[in-house]
Design a protein around this motif. Structure first.
Motif, PDB file in Angstrom:
ATOM      1  N   ILE A   1      43.785  44.658  47.520  1.00 14.12           N
ATOM      2  CA  ILE A   1      44.223  46.013  47.880  1.00 14.12           C
ATOM      3  C   ILE A   1      44.120  46.177  49.399  1.00 14.12           C
ATOM      4  N   LYS A   2      45.252  46.463  50.011  1.00 10.49           N
ATOM      5  CA  LYS A   2      45.201  46.831  51.437  1.00 10.49           C
ATOM      6  C   LYS A   2      44.936  48.338  51.479  1.00 10.49           C
ATOM      7  N   LEU A   3      43.729  48.687  51.912  1.00 11.92           N
ATOM      8  CA  LEU A   3      43.312  50.090  51.900  1.00 11.92           C
ATOM      9  C   LEU A   3      43.184  50.615  53.323  1.00 11.92           C
ATOM     10  N   ASP A   4      43.865  51.702  53.590  1.00  9.58           N
ATOM     11  CA  ASP A   4      43.775  52.401  54.871  1.00  9.58           C
ATOM     12  C   ASP A   4      42.569  53.351  54.783  1.00  9.58           C
ATOM     13  N   CYS A   5      41.522  53.046  55.542  1.00 11.38           N
ATOM     14  CA  CYS A   5      40.281  53.833  55.434  1.00 11.38           C
ATOM     15  C   CYS A   5      40.384  55.193  56.126  1.00 11.38           C
ATOM     16  N   ARG A   6      41.494  55.450  56.777  1.00 11.95           N
ATOM     17  CA  ARG A   6      41.708  56.774  57.375  1.00 11.95           C
ATOM     18  C   ARG A   6      42.430  57.699  56.386  1.00 11.95           C
ATOM     19  N   SER A   7      43.524  57.223  55.810  1.00 13.32           N
ATOM     20  CA  SER A   7      44.359  58.095  54.972  1.00 13.32           C
ATOM     21  C   SER A   7      44.140  57.883  53.473  1.00 13.32           C
ATOM     22  N   PHE A   8      43.428  56.785  53.103  1.00  9.84           N
ATOM     23  CA  PHE A   8      43.255  56.353  51.708  1.00  9.84           C
ATOM     24  C   PHE A   8      44.569  55.896  51.075  1.00  9.84           C
ATOM     25  N   GLU A   9      45.602  55.693  51.896  1.00  8.49           N
ATOM     26  CA  GLU A   9      46.822  55.076  51.354  1.00  8.49           C
ATOM     27  C   GLU A   9      46.511  53.612  51.050  1.00  8.49           C
ATOM     28  N   TYR A  10      47.152  53.079  50.024  1.00  9.13           N
ATOM     29  CA  TYR A  10      46.838  51.703  49.659  1.00  9.13           C
ATOM     30  C   TYR A  10      48.067  51.005  49.100  1.00  9.13           C
ATOM     31  N   ALA A  11      48.036  49.686  49.162  1.00  5.46           N
ATOM     32  CA  ALA A  11      49.132  48.876  48.611  1.00  5.46           C
ATOM     33  C   ALA A  11      48.524  47.598  48.049  1.00  5.46           C
ATOM     34  N   TYR A  12      49.130  47.076  46.975  1.00  3.82           N
ATOM     35  CA  TYR A  12      48.656  45.836  46.367  1.00  3.82           C
ATOM     36  C   TYR A  12      49.431  44.645  46.924  1.00  3.82           C
ATOM     37  N   PHE A  13      48.697  43.562  47.188  1.00  5.93           N
ATOM     38  CA  PHE A  13      49.330  42.322  47.635  1.00  5.93           C
ATOM     39  C   PHE A  13      48.948  41.213  46.667  1.00  5.93           C
ATOM     40  N   PRO A  14      49.923  40.394  46.232  1.00  7.01           N
ATOM     41  CA  PRO A  14      49.608  39.361  45.238  1.00  7.01           C
ATOM     42  C   PRO A  14      48.628  38.321  45.776  1.00  7.01           C
ATOM     43  N   PHE A  15      47.668  37.945  44.940  1.00  4.77           N
ATOM     44  CA  PHE A  15      46.707  36.897  45.288  1.00  4.77           C
ATOM     45  C   PHE A  15      46.570  35.974  44.078  1.00  4.77           C
ATOM     46  N   LYS A  16      47.719  35.678  43.463  1.00  6.15           N
ATOM     47  CA  LYS A  16      47.705  34.783  42.293  1.00  6.15           C
ATOM     48  C   LYS A  16      48.026  33.390  42.798  1.00  6.15           C
ATOM     49  N   LEU A  17      47.021  32.581  42.874  1.00  6.39           N
ATOM     50  CA  LEU A  17      47.205  31.274  43.476  1.00  6.39           C
ATOM     51  C   LEU A  17      46.760  30.220  42.482  1.00  6.39           C
ATOM     52  N   GLU A  18      47.692  29.391  42.100  1.00  6.59           N
ATOM     53  CA  GLU A  18      47.378  28.359  41.101  1.00  6.59           C
ATOM     54  C   GLU A  18      46.301  27.429  41.654  1.00  6.59           C
ATOM     55  N   GLY A  19      45.257  27.220  40.856  1.00 10.20           N
ATOM     56  CA  GLY A  19      44.233  26.242  41.242  1.00 10.20           C
ATOM     57  C   GLY A  19      43.319  26.689  42.357  1.00 10.20           C
ATOM     58  N   ILE A  20      43.349  27.997  42.689  1.00 12.64           N
ATOM     59  CA  ILE A  20      42.491  28.480  43.774  1.00 12.64           C
ATOM     60  C   ILE A  20      41.503  29.496  43.228  1.00 12.64           C
ATOM     61  N   LYS A  21      40.245  29.373  43.620  1.00 12.92           N
ATOM     62  CA  LYS A  21      39.206  30.304  43.165  1.00 12.92           C
ATOM     63  C   LYS A  21      38.433  30.840  44.363  1.00 12.92           C
ATOM     64  N   ILE A  22      37.727  31.940  44.098  1.00 16.26           N
ATOM     65  CA  ILE A  22      36.802  32.491  45.085  1.00 16.26           C
ATOM     66  C   ILE A  22      35.417  31.929  44.766  1.00 16.26           C
ATOM     67  N   LEU A  23      34.795  31.297  45.745  1.00 16.09           N
ATOM     68  CA  LEU A  23      33.428  30.790  45.583  1.00 16.09           C
ATOM     69  C   LEU A  23      32.518  31.588  46.505  1.00 16.09           C
ATOM     70  N   LEU A  24      31.520  32.219  45.925  1.00 19.99           N
ATOM     71  CA  LEU A  24      30.566  33.011  46.717  1.00 19.99           C
ATOM     72  C   LEU A  24      29.265  32.239  46.828  1.00 19.99           C
ATOM     73  N   LEU A  25      28.840  32.007  48.048  1.00 18.52           N
ATOM     74  CA  LEU A  25      27.579  31.301  48.299  1.00 18.52           C
ATOM     75  C   LEU A  25      26.573  32.319  48.822  1.00 18.52           C
ATOM     76  N   ASP A  26      25.504  32.524  48.076  1.00 21.79           N
ATOM     77  CA  ASP A  26      24.506  33.546  48.410  1.00 21.79           C
ATOM     78  C   ASP A  26      23.359  32.908  49.182  1.00 21.79           C
ATOM     79  N   THR A  27      23.163  33.354  50.412  1.00 18.57           N
ATOM     80  CA  THR A  27      22.108  32.794  51.273  1.00 18.57           C
ATOM     81  C   THR A  27      20.704  33.100  50.759  1.00 18.57           C
ATOM     82  N   ASN A  28      20.585  34.110  49.901  1.00 16.38           N
ATOM     83  CA  ASN A  28      19.279  34.608  49.458  1.00 16.38           C
ATOM     84  C   ASN A  28      18.423  35.084  50.628  1.00 16.38           C
ATOM     85  N   VAL A  29      19.116  35.615  51.642  1.00 22.60           N
ATOM     86  CA  VAL A  29      18.444  36.159  52.823  1.00 22.60           C
ATOM     87  C   VAL A  29      18.807  37.622  52.951  1.00 22.60           C
TER      88      VAL A  29
END
Length: 389
Positions: free
Chosen positions: A187-215
């Motif tokens: 979601i592209k969100l405008d933090c001033r006006s709260f207007e928003y638009a969706y952008f596709p993020f469907k990517l074959e074979g791609i994942k989000i990996l979150l690495l937590d520092t535990n800090v």
């Protein structure tokens, strides 16, 4: 545990405890692909809701009592609607009671209710577990009380609940991403006006990996306030000559060269990062429209370098994780995510390489930093929704 199993388990527990079938609402945690510290400068953010969520099973009562159970903590809490106020000795009920208060503030006639909360959003990893609970509660009560608030109104109610009951003066992004998420889109969100638009993020074979520092460094909140002041100072200096400037959203690098750099190099560095980050996000959206994930990935690394060297809200643990993956073909983009001084690094990764990457990075980080490395693989899913009734 699969989503169906979670729903079945929480619904079954609900029937055991309260004797009737509940409404079950799910509200997810969130990531932010790019656009950090831009929200309070009236810029843009690019969040998405993920496949880690808070689940609330709930049904109305015939009296004014609220009976809550946090399944994961094996804790219960009760209060009367007449005594509604923030709780000091235990924090989790506030994320449910805060939203209740928002309905009360709007003059809506409330009923008591029974509710069970369970969640697989990691707490303290910067994935907005609290916003997920607030959005689930607002959405569920809106359904049960038939108040017909639209999603944007519910986002604002959930944000206000965080301000008033959790005492955190957060921006709008966390609740917005949780409530408004759309599968395989950011979601592209405008933090001033709260207007928003969706952008596709469907990517074959791609994942989000979150690495937590535990800090979690104690600097986070004091430095956050300092950065806000530094950004505001830059705006005030520019506004003397450019009256149409209201925030760093309206500022160009040429204005910084002219009005801020001669006065204070540090304030120039802070505000220049924000101006560059807002532009970087807008260009990143163009990358997504073209389906060019590699260009977006480069921008994520640039964002991290700016946060580390210009905005100076990183730490050695975050920098270590980003530097480790910087030249690895498996990793398309990576950066620290959130307020800073700890928390997670978000990586956009080729799915087939995740296991190999973890095998390399986990022991290296733990040896070097003397801390455990926790990781989560996430995909982009829908925002708040009803799962069963």
């Amino acid at each position: 545990m699969s989503e169906n199993n979670i729903v079945d388990k929480v619904a079954q527990k609900f029937v055991e405890l309260y004797g009737n079938k509940p409404l079950v609402v799910k509200s997810p945690g969130r990531i932010n692909i790019i656009g950090e510290h831009t929200d309070y400068n009236e810029g843009f953010v690019l969040p998405a809701s993920i496949d880690k969520a808070a689940y609330l099973a709930i049904s109305l009562r015939n009296d004014d009592e609220i009976h809550l159970r946090a399944e994961d903590l094996n804790e219960t809490f009760s209060i009367s609607l007449n005594d509604l106020k923030p709780v000091n000795d235990v924090s989790w009920p506030n994320y449910i009671l805060g939203p209740v208060a928002q309905f009360q503030n709007k003059g809506i006639e409330l009923k008591g209710f029974n509710a069970i909360l369970t969640s697989d959003v990691p707490i303290g990893a910067g994935l907005s577990s609290s916003a997920a609970v607030e959005c689930a509660t607002v959405f569920a009560l809106n359904e049960l009380l038939r108040t017909n608030f639209d999603r944007l109104e519910m986002v604002k109610m959930a944000q206000k609940a965080e301000h008033e009951y959790a005492g955190v003066m957060c921006g709008i992004m966390d609740q917005f991403a949780s409530m408004m998420g759309k599968k395989d889109h950011v979601i592209k969100l405008d933090c001033r006006s709260f207007e928003y638009a969706y952008f596709p993020f469907k990517l074959e074979g791609i994942k989000i990996l979150l690495l937590d520092t535990n800090v979690k460094h104690s600097l986070a909140s004091s430095e956050y306030n300092t950065r806000r002041k530094e950004c505001n100072q830059a705006v005030m200096w520019i506004k003397e000559f450019e009256p149409n400037v209201h925030s760093l959203r309206d500022v160009t690098e040429a204005m910084l060269d002219k009005y801020v750099l001669p006065k204070d190099k540090i304030i120039d560095k802070r505000s220049r990062f924000i101006v560059q980050e807002i532009n970087r996000l807008l260009k990143g959206c163009e990358d997504l429209q073209r389906g060019d994930i590699y260009s977006l990935g480069k921008k994520m690394f640039e964002t991290h370098d700016g946060l580390s060297k210009m905005y100076e809200v990183s730490c050695k643990e975050l920098d270590y994780l980003v530097d480790f993956v910087r030249n690895k073909n498996a990793v398309i983009g990576a950066r620290m995510m959130g307020g800073g001084f700890g928390g997670c690094v978000i990586n956009v990764v080729n799915e087939t390489e995740i296991d190999k990457l973890i095998e390399a990075i986990k022991p290296a980080y733990e040896h070097e930093m003397k801390l455990p490395l926790t990781y989560y693989v996430a995909s982009i899913e829908n925002g708040t929704e009803i799962l069963s009734y």
